[in-house]
Design a protein around this motif. Sequence first.
Motif, PDB file in Angstrom:
ATOM      1  N   LEU A 237       0.743  -1.223   0.018  1.00  0.00           N
ATOM      2  CA  LEU A 237       0.047  -0.163   0.155  1.00  0.00           C
ATOM      3  C   LEU A 237       0.890   1.261  -0.093  1.00  0.00           C
ATOM      4  O   LEU A 237       1.238   1.684   0.997  1.00  0.00           O
ATOM      5  CB  LEU A 237      -0.871   0.098   1.317  1.00  0.00           C
ATOM      6  CG  LEU A 237      -1.748  -1.236   1.454  1.00  0.00           C
ATOM      7  CD1 LEU A 237      -2.321  -1.464   2.853  1.00  0.00           C
ATOM      8  CD2 LEU A 237      -3.234  -0.994   0.595  1.00  0.00           C
ATOM      9  N   PRO A 238       1.284   1.780  -1.200  1.00  0.00           N
ATOM     10  CA  PRO A 238       2.091   2.922  -1.431  1.00  0.00           C
ATOM     11  C   PRO A 238       1.327   4.315  -0.398  1.00  0.00           C
ATOM     12  O   PRO A 238       0.035   4.290  -0.749  1.00  0.00           O
ATOM     13  CB  PRO A 238       2.361   3.268  -2.752  1.00  0.00           C
ATOM     14  CG  PRO A 238       1.150   2.483  -3.317  1.00  0.00           C
ATOM     15  CD  PRO A 238       0.860   1.427  -2.402  1.00  0.00           C
TER      16      PRO A 238
ATOM     17  N   GLY B 189       6.492   4.597  -8.363  1.00  0.00           N
ATOM     18  CA  GLY B 189       7.165   3.333  -8.314  1.00  0.00           C
ATOM     19  C   GLY B 189       8.109   2.970  -7.373  1.00  0.00           C
ATOM     20  O   GLY B 189       8.368   1.888  -6.960  1.00  0.00           O
ATOM     21  N   ALA B 190       8.678   3.972  -6.938  1.00  0.00           N
ATOM     22  CA  ALA B 190       9.682   3.844  -5.582  1.00  0.00           C
ATOM     23  C   ALA B 190       9.024   3.092  -4.411  1.00  0.00           C
ATOM     24  O   ALA B 190       9.593   2.138  -3.910  1.00  0.00           O
ATOM     25  CB  ALA B 190      10.457   5.167  -5.333  1.00  0.00           C
ATOM     26  N   ALA B 191       7.849   3.642  -4.261  1.00  0.00           N
ATOM     27  CA  ALA B 191       7.145   3.045  -2.996  1.00  0.00           C
ATOM     28  C   ALA B 191       6.675   1.575  -3.299  1.00  0.00           C
ATOM     29  O   ALA B 191       6.676   0.737  -2.226  1.00  0.00           O
ATOM     30  CB  ALA B 191       5.918   3.957  -2.532  1.00  0.00           C
ATOM     31  N   CYS B 192       6.157   1.502  -4.510  1.00  0.00           N
ATOM     32  CA  CYS B 192       5.636  -0.040  -4.881  1.00  0.00           C
ATOM     33  C   CYS B 192       6.692  -0.881  -4.660  1.00  0.00           C
ATOM     34  O   CYS B 192       6.744  -2.081  -4.255  1.00  0.00           O
ATOM     35  CB  CYS B 192       4.888   0.104  -6.287  1.00  0.00           C
ATOM     36  SG  CYS B 192       3.382   0.785  -6.328  1.00  0.00           S
TER      37      CYS B 192
ATOM     38  N   VAL C 217       2.133 -11.434  -3.738  1.00  0.00           N
ATOM     39  CA  VAL C 217       1.930 -10.225  -3.411  1.00  0.00           C
ATOM     40  C   VAL C 217       0.924  -9.251  -4.146  1.00  0.00           C
ATOM     41  O   VAL C 217       0.687  -9.416  -5.366  1.00  0.00           O
ATOM     42  CB  VAL C 217       3.221  -9.379  -3.617  1.00  0.00           C
ATOM     43  CG1 VAL C 217       3.316  -7.918  -3.579  1.00  0.00           C
ATOM     44  CG2 VAL C 217       4.403 -10.094  -3.028  1.00  0.00           C
ATOM     45  N   CYS C 218       0.236  -8.559  -3.355  1.00  0.00           N
ATOM     46  CA  CYS C 218      -0.990  -7.477  -4.017  1.00  0.00           C
ATOM     47  C   CYS C 218      -0.669  -6.142  -3.821  1.00  0.00           C
ATOM     48  O   CYS C 218       0.270  -5.673  -3.247  1.00  0.00           O
ATOM     49  CB  CYS C 218      -2.338  -7.893  -3.439  1.00  0.00           C
ATOM     50  SG  CYS C 218      -2.907  -9.739  -3.622  1.00  0.00           S
ATOM     51  N   PHE C 219      -1.036  -5.406  -4.757  1.00  0.00           N
ATOM     52  CA  PHE C 219      -0.959  -3.993  -4.718  1.00  0.00           C
ATOM     53  C   PHE C 219      -2.151  -3.235  -4.580  1.00  0.00           C
ATOM     54  O   PHE C 219      -3.301  -3.778  -5.380  1.00  0.00           O
ATOM     55  CB  PHE C 219      -0.160  -3.429  -6.020  1.00  0.00           C
ATOM     56  CG  PHE C 219       1.385  -3.846  -5.974  1.00  0.00           C
ATOM     57  CD1 PHE C 219       2.415  -2.994  -5.335  1.00  0.00           C
ATOM     58  CD2 PHE C 219       1.379  -5.401  -6.581  1.00  0.00           C
ATOM     59  CE1 PHE C 219       3.565  -3.895  -5.934  1.00  0.00           C
ATOM     60  CE2 PHE C 219       2.775  -5.653  -6.849  1.00  0.00           C
ATOM     61  CZ  PHE C 219       3.950  -4.842  -6.258  1.00  0.00           C
TER      62      PHE C 219
END
Length: 233
Positions: A15-16, A68-71, A83-85
């Motif tokens: 969760l970003p 993208g950095a957080a994900c 893994v889920c987003f």
Amino acid sequence: MKPVTTTSTDVDVVLPCLDEAEALPWVLGRIPAGWRALVVDNGSTDGSPDLARALGATVVHEPRRGFGAACHAGLTAATADIVCFCDCDASLDPALLEPFVREVRDGAADLVLGRRRPQGRGAWPAHARAGNLALARMLRRRTGLRLHDLGPLRAARREALLALDLTDRRSGYPLQMVVRAADAGWRVREHDVPYRPRTGESKVTGTWRGTWQAVRDMSRVLAEVPADRGAVR
């Protein structure tokens, strides 16, 4: 991909998060039982990390700004098989990921995406929809995938995602995941999901400028030369 039997404890949800304290209680309350929430703080100043931790989430800090950095920080911190987003702004319900995980777990798909269906006024601004539609058409020409959306709700196996060697750390990250998955021969599926008005102000698609900056990021991803990354089986 060879089917592997897993349980609900084999799922991490990335969760970003950037200043999402208002939405966090609802989002974390919707995480399926037994799954682990990985809240990736991307420089919040509203107390989001402390609140997430108090609500039972694992907090990962990523100082470099960018979706993208957080994900990717969440992906590299994950340890679960699947893994889920999901966005952390309450626009999407993480409970909707349960059938996505079942498809991946049972070997019916390698990557499952949510096609956002707006619920109510203001859920998806016209400029954001237009940018998404243009990218979906470009993606079809580039990969042959007949997708309608490049939304953030998705599920796949962790080791396979890491093997894609994703490099974008801005708005192009979700698209790069799909492009490289297609190049590797993944089976990609898409399912309708309700899309609610977000809590708070969008960091990316809340303005025309933010939307078209995201489109530019993603256009660079589509210009990548396909690489042989090996098919997922």
